[in-house]
Scaffold this motif. Structure first.
Motif, mmCIF file in Angstrom:
data_model
loop_
_atom_site.group_PDB
_atom_site.id
_atom_site.type_symbol
_atom_site.label_atom_id
_atom_site.label_comp_id
_atom_site.label_asym_id
_atom_site.label_seq_id
_atom_site.Cartn_x
_atom_site.Cartn_y
_atom_site.Cartn_z
ATOM 1 N N MET A 83 0.822 -1.196 0.000
ATOM 2 C CA MET A 83 0.000 0.000 0.000
ATOM 3 C C MET A 83 0.862 1.254 0.000
ATOM 4 N N GLY A 84 2.094 1.127 0.416
ATOM 5 C CA GLY A 84 2.976 2.285 0.474
ATOM 6 C C GLY A 84 3.179 2.963 -0.863
ATOM 7 N N GLU A 85 3.087 2.203 -1.939
ATOM 8 C CA GLU A 85 3.268 2.773 -3.274
ATOM 9 C C GLU A 85 2.181 3.786 -3.619
ATOM 10 N N LEU A 86 1.062 3.729 -2.933
ATOM 11 C CA LEU A 86 -0.072 4.598 -3.253
ATOM 12 C C LEU A 86 0.035 5.980 -2.613
ATOM 13 N N GLY A 87 0.869 6.144 -1.589
ATOM 14 C CA GLY A 87 1.003 7.435 -0.925
ATOM 15 C C GLY A 87 -0.289 7.908 -0.289
ATOM 16 N N TYR A 88 -1.143 6.971 0.035
ATOM 17 C CA TYR A 88 -2.483 7.268 0.533
ATOM 18 C C TYR A 88 -2.547 7.388 2.050
ATOM 19 N N LEU A 89 -1.795 6.546 2.724
ATOM 20 C CA LEU A 89 -1.689 6.555 4.179
ATOM 21 C C LEU A 89 -0.223 6.722 4.540
ATOM 22 N N SER A 90 0.031 7.193 5.728
ATOM 23 C CA SER A 90 1.393 7.160 6.234
ATOM 24 C C SER A 90 1.699 5.714 6.595
ATOM 25 N N ILE A 91 2.850 5.244 6.135
ATOM 26 C CA ILE A 91 3.288 3.896 6.501
ATOM 27 C C ILE A 91 4.518 3.970 7.407
ATOM 28 N N GLY A 119 1.527 13.161 5.433
ATOM 29 C CA GLY A 119 1.027 13.669 6.708
ATOM 30 C C GLY A 119 1.999 14.528 7.479
ATOM 31 N N LYS A 120 3.037 15.025 6.830
ATOM 32 C CA LYS A 120 4.061 15.829 7.512
ATOM 33 C C LYS A 120 3.424 16.914 8.382
ATOM 34 N N GLY A 121 3.766 16.906 9.675
ATOM 35 C CA GLY A 121 3.315 17.921 10.609
ATOM 36 C C GLY A 121 1.863 17.806 11.057
ATOM 37 N N GLU A 122 1.129 16.864 10.530
ATOM 38 C CA GLU A 122 -0.279 16.675 10.907
ATOM 39 C C GLU A 122 -0.396 15.659 12.040
ATOM 40 N N HIS A 123 -1.466 15.801 12.819
ATOM 41 C CA HIS A 123 -1.768 14.784 13.824
ATOM 42 C C HIS A 123 -2.455 13.626 13.109
ATOM 43 N N LEU A 124 -1.808 12.481 13.093
ATOM 44 C CA LEU A 124 -2.356 11.286 12.465
ATOM 45 C C LEU A 124 -2.662 10.250 13.528
ATOM 46 N N GLN A 125 -3.617 9.403 13.208
ATOM 47 C CA GLN A 125 -3.938 8.262 14.060
ATOM 48 C C GLN A 125 -3.903 7.010 13.200
ATOM 49 N N GLY A 126 -3.605 5.901 13.834
ATOM 50 C CA GLY A 126 -3.586 4.653 13.099
ATOM 51 C C GLY A 126 -3.148 3.507 13.971
ATOM 52 N N VAL A 127 -2.463 2.551 13.341
ATOM 53 C CA VAL A 127 -2.034 1.359 14.054
ATOM 54 C C VAL A 127 -0.575 1.059 13.771
ATOM 55 N N GLN A 128 0.093 0.570 14.804
ATOM 56 C CA GLN A 128 1.422 0.001 14.630
ATOM 57 C C GLN A 128 1.229 -1.503 14.503
ATOM 58 N N ASP A 180 -0.246 -10.171 3.624
ATOM 59 C CA ASP A 180 -1.700 -10.081 3.813
ATOM 60 C C ASP A 180 -2.102 -8.822 4.578
ATOM 61 N N ILE A 181 -1.218 -8.342 5.442
ATOM 62 C CA ILE A 181 -1.575 -7.267 6.368
ATOM 63 C C ILE A 181 -2.092 -6.032 5.655
ATOM 64 N N GLN A 182 -1.427 -5.605 4.580
ATOM 65 C CA GLN A 182 -1.885 -4.406 3.886
ATOM 66 C C GLN A 182 -3.321 -4.568 3.381
ATOM 67 N N PHE A 183 -3.666 -5.763 2.923
ATOM 68 C CA PHE A 183 -5.016 -5.987 2.399
ATOM 69 C C PHE A 183 -6.053 -5.987 3.519
ATOM 70 N N TYR A 184 -5.689 -6.553 4.661
ATOM 71 C CA TYR A 184 -6.603 -6.502 5.804
ATOM 72 C C TYR A 184 -6.797 -5.058 6.272
ATOM 73 N N VAL A 185 -5.747 -4.269 6.268
ATOM 74 C CA VAL A 185 -5.876 -2.860 6.645
ATOM 75 C C VAL A 185 -6.800 -2.143 5.653
ATOM 76 N N MET A 186 -6.583 -2.338 4.364
ATOM 77 C CA MET A 186 -7.443 -1.709 3.353
ATOM 78 C C MET A 186 -8.885 -2.173 3.492
ATOM 79 N N GLN A 187 -9.072 -3.450 3.793
ATOM 80 C CA GLN A 187 -10.409 -4.014 3.976
ATOM 81 C C GLN A 187 -11.131 -3.349 5.143
ATOM 82 N N GLU A 188 -10.457 -3.269 6.275
ATOM 83 C CA GLU A 188 -11.103 -2.713 7.466
ATOM 84 C C GLU A 188 -11.306 -1.199 7.342
#
Length: 152
Positions: free
Chosen positions: A1-9, A56-65, A78-86
């Motif tokens: 998913m990192g290739e998409l630049g959609y979420l901070s990874i 997300g530079k300088g922004e308050h982000l939330q997510g999961v480690q 599989d993890i990236q697909f489960y993240v996208m799914q949820e």
């Protein structure tokens, strides 16, 4: 998913490639949904951060480690697909392939081996729709590559 630049990874923060985050994600909510999947060898920790650079530079982000508890059992790809799914379930207005920069699809397709993965996943945003295709060549590759292994 990192290739998409959609979420901070995690690139631009202290744990690159170990997390997924965005300004619109609720950390506890996403971690809860992902942990309910009971994926072997992995636990998702809620997190808050402000990246130093990149997405997300300088922004308050939330997510999961992504915390690996057993490397032998964790199915890392599989993890990236489960993240996208949820994400699609919790935040339907943020389905990855509907929101990501279309100009970056080519790189995702290259990393995935073809556009087939993206197109199949986009239909229902479910990992089960692409899993068989994703793993179709694994056994043949293992057999072919075995001759090159240095260790058992």
């Amino acid at each position: 998913m990192g290739e998409l630049g959609y979420l901070s990874i995690g690139v631009g923060y202290t744990i690159p490639f170990q997390m997924f985050a965005a300004s619109w994600i609720k950390a506890d909510e996403l971690a809860g949904k992902l942990n309910q999947l009971n994926l072997p060898g992995v636990t998702f920790r809620p997190m808050h951060l402000k990246p130093f650079y990149s997405v997300g530079k300088g922004e308050h982000l939330q997510g999961v480690q992504v915390h690996i508890t057993n490397f032998r059992k964790a199915a890392l790809s599989d993890i990236q697909f489960y993240v996208m799914q949820e994400i699609a379930t919790l935040y339907p207005e943020h389905k990855v392939f509907e929101q990501a920069d279309k100009g970056r699809f080519d790189m995702f397709d290259k990393v995935s081996g073809s556009k087939e993965i993206r197109e199949r996943f986009s239909k229902n945003n479910r990992w089960e729709d692409v899993r068989d295709y994703w793993y179709k060549d694994v056994e043949a590759f293992r057999k072919l590559s075995k001759q090159y292994y240095l260790y058992k």
